[in-house]
Design a protein around this motif. Structure first.
Motif, short mmCIF file in Angstrom:
data_model
loop_
_atom_site.label_atom_id
_atom_site.label_comp_id
_atom_site.label_asym_id
_atom_site.label_seq_id
_atom_site.Cartn_x
_atom_site.Cartn_y
_atom_site.Cartn_z
N LYS A 77 0.83 -1.20 0.00
CA LYS A 77 0.00 0.00 0.00
C LYS A 77 0.87 1.25 0.00
CE LYS A 77 -3.26 2.50 2.89
NZ LYS A 77 -3.93 2.52 4.19
N ASN A 78 1.90 1.27 0.84
CA ASN A 78 2.79 2.43 0.90
C ASN A 78 3.54 2.63 -0.41
OD1 ASN A 78 2.01 2.95 3.52
ND2 ASN A 78 3.70 1.80 4.42
N LEU A 79 3.89 1.54 -1.08
CA LEU A 79 4.55 1.65 -2.38
C LEU A 79 3.63 2.30 -3.40
CD1 LEU A 79 6.93 0.96 -4.30
CD2 LEU A 79 5.75 -1.19 -4.73
N PHE A 80 2.37 1.89 -3.43
CA PHE A 80 1.44 2.45 -4.40
C PHE A 80 1.10 3.90 -4.09
CE2 PHE A 80 0.39 -1.94 -5.68
CZ PHE A 80 0.54 -1.76 -7.05
N LEU A 81 1.13 4.28 -2.82
CA LEU A 81 0.79 5.65 -2.44
C LEU A 81 1.98 6.58 -2.40
CD1 LEU A 81 -1.82 4.96 0.38
CD2 LEU A 81 -2.25 5.54 -2.02
#
Length: 94
Positions: A77-81
């Motif tokens: 999730k952090n990678l995509f955001l």
């Protein structure tokens, strides 16, 4: 105990089940897992989401495989955001 194939002398291995319960409709969905690893649980969760759709919230106990899965999903999730990810890729995966 689960037989790994339909052959007569097939080895018997342990099998586990993942039980997914919808709190709104009380629907129960059961998926098989071959072990208690994080990867195996994530595969079962992926199969569940492929069939039933993505969950808005997931509740579980604090077993190590669930904690590890939570950590991996948070990293994804952090990678995509993150700002380093190309905005076009974000738009395509949304």
């Amino acid at each position: 105990m689960v037989k790994s194939s339909l052959q007569r002398k097939a080895p018997i291995t342990k099998g586990y089940i993942c039980i997914f319960v919808c709190f709104a409709t009380k629907a129960i969905h059961i998926k098989l897992a071959s072990d208690l690893s994080t990867e195996c649980f994530l595969n079962a969760l992926r199969r569940f989401c492929s069939r039933r759709g993505i969950c808005s919230e997931i509740y579980s106990d604090n077993a190590t495989n669930f904690v590890g899965a939570n950590r991996k999903l948070q990293e994804l999730k952090n990678l995509f955001l993150s700002d380093t990810l190309d905005p076009e890729i974000q738009k395509l995966t949304a």
